[in-house]
Write a protein that holds these residues in place. Structure first.
Motif, short mmCIF file in Angstrom:
data_model
loop_
_atom_site.label_atom_id
_atom_site.label_comp_id
_atom_site.label_asym_id
_atom_site.label_seq_id
_atom_site.Cartn_x
_atom_site.Cartn_y
_atom_site.Cartn_z
N VAL A 204 10.90 2.04 12.93
CA VAL A 204 10.69 2.74 11.56
C VAL A 204 8.89 2.45 11.32
O VAL A 204 8.77 1.38 11.15
N CYS A 205 8.44 3.62 11.35
CA CYS A 205 7.00 3.43 11.35
C CYS A 205 6.40 3.84 9.79
O CYS A 205 6.53 4.69 9.43
N TYR A 206 6.21 2.52 9.28
CA TYR A 206 5.71 2.76 7.76
C TYR A 206 4.03 2.94 7.76
O TYR A 206 3.48 2.26 8.14
N GLU A 207 3.89 4.02 6.67
CA GLU A 207 2.58 3.95 6.31
C GLU A 207 2.52 4.10 4.71
O GLU A 207 3.27 4.88 4.02
N VAL A 208 1.85 3.02 4.30
CA VAL A 208 1.85 2.61 2.80
C VAL A 208 0.42 2.96 2.18
O VAL A 208 -0.53 2.51 2.61
N LEU A 209 0.27 3.91 1.46
CA LEU A 209 -0.81 4.19 0.55
C LEU A 209 -0.84 3.49 -0.67
O LEU A 209 -0.01 3.94 -1.55
N VAL A 210 -1.76 2.70 -0.97
CA VAL A 210 -1.99 1.86 -2.27
C VAL A 210 -3.09 2.43 -2.95
O VAL A 210 -4.35 2.20 -2.59
N MET A 211 -3.17 3.29 -4.13
CA MET A 211 -3.90 4.19 -4.65
C MET A 211 -4.26 3.43 -6.13
O MET A 211 -3.49 3.30 -6.96
N ASN A 212 -5.35 2.71 -6.34
CA ASN A 212 -5.89 2.08 -7.35
C ASN A 212 -6.34 3.25 -8.48
O ASN A 212 -7.08 3.93 -8.25
N LYS A 213 -5.55 3.12 -9.64
CA LYS A 213 -5.73 4.14 -10.66
C LYS A 213 -7.22 4.02 -11.23
O LYS A 213 -7.69 5.14 -11.54
N ALA A 214 -7.53 2.75 -11.29
CA ALA A 214 -8.92 2.60 -12.06
C ALA A 214 -10.20 3.05 -11.06
O ALA A 214 -11.20 3.68 -11.51
N THR A 215 -10.15 2.59 -9.89
CA THR A 215 -11.14 2.92 -8.98
C THR A 215 -11.19 4.04 -8.05
O THR A 215 -11.98 4.66 -7.57
N GLY A 216 -10.03 4.55 -7.99
CA GLY A 216 -9.63 5.59 -6.98
C GLY A 216 -9.56 5.30 -5.55
O GLY A 216 -9.33 6.17 -4.79
N GLN A 217 -9.84 4.12 -5.29
CA GLN A 217 -9.74 3.52 -3.91
C GLN A 217 -8.47 3.77 -3.26
O GLN A 217 -7.42 3.32 -4.07
N THR A 218 -8.31 3.97 -1.97
CA THR A 218 -7.15 4.00 -1.58
C THR A 218 -7.04 2.96 -0.40
O THR A 218 -7.84 2.93 0.62
N ARG A 219 -6.00 2.08 -0.32
CA ARG A 219 -5.79 1.06 0.91
C ARG A 219 -4.50 1.36 1.76
O ARG A 219 -3.56 1.92 0.89
N VAL A 220 -4.68 1.43 2.86
CA VAL A 220 -3.63 2.11 3.77
C VAL A 220 -3.17 0.68 4.54
O VAL A 220 -3.84 -0.08 5.26
N ILE A 221 -1.86 0.71 4.28
CA ILE A 221 -1.33 -0.48 5.29
C ILE A 221 -0.08 0.21 6.18
O ILE A 221 0.52 1.19 6.04
N ASN A 222 -0.13 -0.08 7.43
CA ASN A 222 0.45 0.42 8.82
C ASN A 222 1.45 -0.74 8.97
O ASN A 222 0.98 -1.84 9.49
N GLU A 223 2.94 -0.48 9.03
CA GLU A 223 3.94 -1.51 9.67
C GLU A 223 4.81 -0.66 10.70
O GLU A 223 5.22 0.53 10.52
N VAL A 224 5.18 -1.49 11.72
CA VAL A 224 6.27 -0.86 12.34
C VAL A 224 7.66 -1.78 12.31
O VAL A 224 7.18 -2.94 13.02
N HIS A 225 8.62 -1.55 11.93
CA HIS A 225 9.82 -2.29 12.03
C HIS A 225 10.74 -1.79 12.98
O HIS A 225 11.33 -0.64 12.89
N LYS A 226 10.94 -2.54 13.96
CA LYS A 226 11.94 -2.03 14.85
C LYS A 226 13.30 -2.80 14.71
O LYS A 226 13.47 -3.77 14.61
N MET A 227 14.17 -1.67 14.62
CA MET A 227 15.72 -2.04 14.14
C MET A 227 16.59 -1.62 15.36
O MET A 227 16.37 -0.64 15.97
#
Length: 252
Positions: free
Chosen positions: A184-207
């Motif tokens: 399960v390949c997760y891509e998490v986009l964290v978008m800060n409302k105040a700054t508009g900056q986006t942080r990307v977190i990638n995780e692979v959960h093998k199930m």
């Protein structure tokens, strides 16, 4: 490397709609069905401690272990906020050596499906057996093979929002037929409302998804008798629509 890494920070937010109280009551029902006079529980893979908190509230003495130090830190804070005494500690369920015996071992939210190799799941089962006296109950859930193969994993998108961030999680599955596993390949986009900056977190959960006969054999090898397996949602007999299943075993 911890499986949940930065993802742990957003774990509670992604599962804020998860009904931990109802699931704790399910566990209580099953422990009473398959065990007798169960008072003390150790939770293998306790995560942020939400199940333990709800089980403690209905009278169980709870201990929780998890491989993720981030999860354990959050669990301790959650218990402190509720003014509950629950012991949480960092440990690997495959090599955990308990210093006391418990009436039951539980493992929820598909922790056993993270044990993707035969030796991993067998070691986890042996650790559970070491934590129990003869007659103790082992209750866990896992991805259930017949249901997974009947309704194969697909791309899923989940979005949450709070005062600070908008968070989008995209889950893309990759299936491995020779291993009975799904990446399960997760891509998490964290978008800060105040700054508009986006942080990307990638995780692979093998199930890993399991079938009853293989789990029965592995449980026997670890010193358990498989008692039953039930659909996690209905608590009725599993079928080809059951994506997840509870498995209940007794230490022999």
């Amino acid at each position: 490397m911890e499986t949940f890494k930065d993802y742990a920070y957003y774990y509670n937010a992604f599962y804020q709609d998860k009904d931990y109280k109802a699931e704790a009551l399910q566990v209580d029902c099953l422990l009473k069905r398959y065990g007798k006079d169960i008072a003390s529980i150790i939770n293998f893979g306790c995560g942020t401690g939400k199940h333990d908190i709800e089980l403690n509230k209905i009278g169980y003495q709870c201990t929780g272990i998890d491989l993720s130090s981030l999860m354990i830190d959050i669990a301790k804070e959650n218990a402190k906020r509720e003014n509950l005494h629950i012991v949480f500690s960092v440990a690997d369920i495959r090599c955990f050596l308990p210093n006391i015996q418990y009436d039951a071992v539980i493992s929820l939210f598909h922790v056993m499906s993270y044990q993707t190799k035969n030796h991993d799941i067998l070691q986890a089962f042996r650790s559970a057996r070491n934590a129990l006296d003869r007659g103790g109950v082992f209750l866990f859930d896992a991805w259930y093979g017949p249901g997974v193969l009947s309704d194969k994993p697909c791309v899923r998108v989940k979005e949450i929002e709070d005062d600070e961030n908008r968070v989008v999680r995209i889950a893309r599955p990759v299936m491995h037929d020779k291993e009975n596993t799904v990446d399960v390949c997760y891509e998490v986009l964290v978008m800060n409302k105040a700054t508009g900056q986006t942080r990307v977190i990638n995780e692979v959960h093998k199930m890993r998804y399991f079938f009853r006969p293989e789990l029965e054999l592995l449980l026997q090898e670890a010193g358990f008798e498989l008692l039953d397996n039930l659909d996690c949602h209905t608590l009725l007999e599993t079928d080809y629509h059951s994506w997840t299943s509870y498995f209940a075993a007794r230490a022999v």
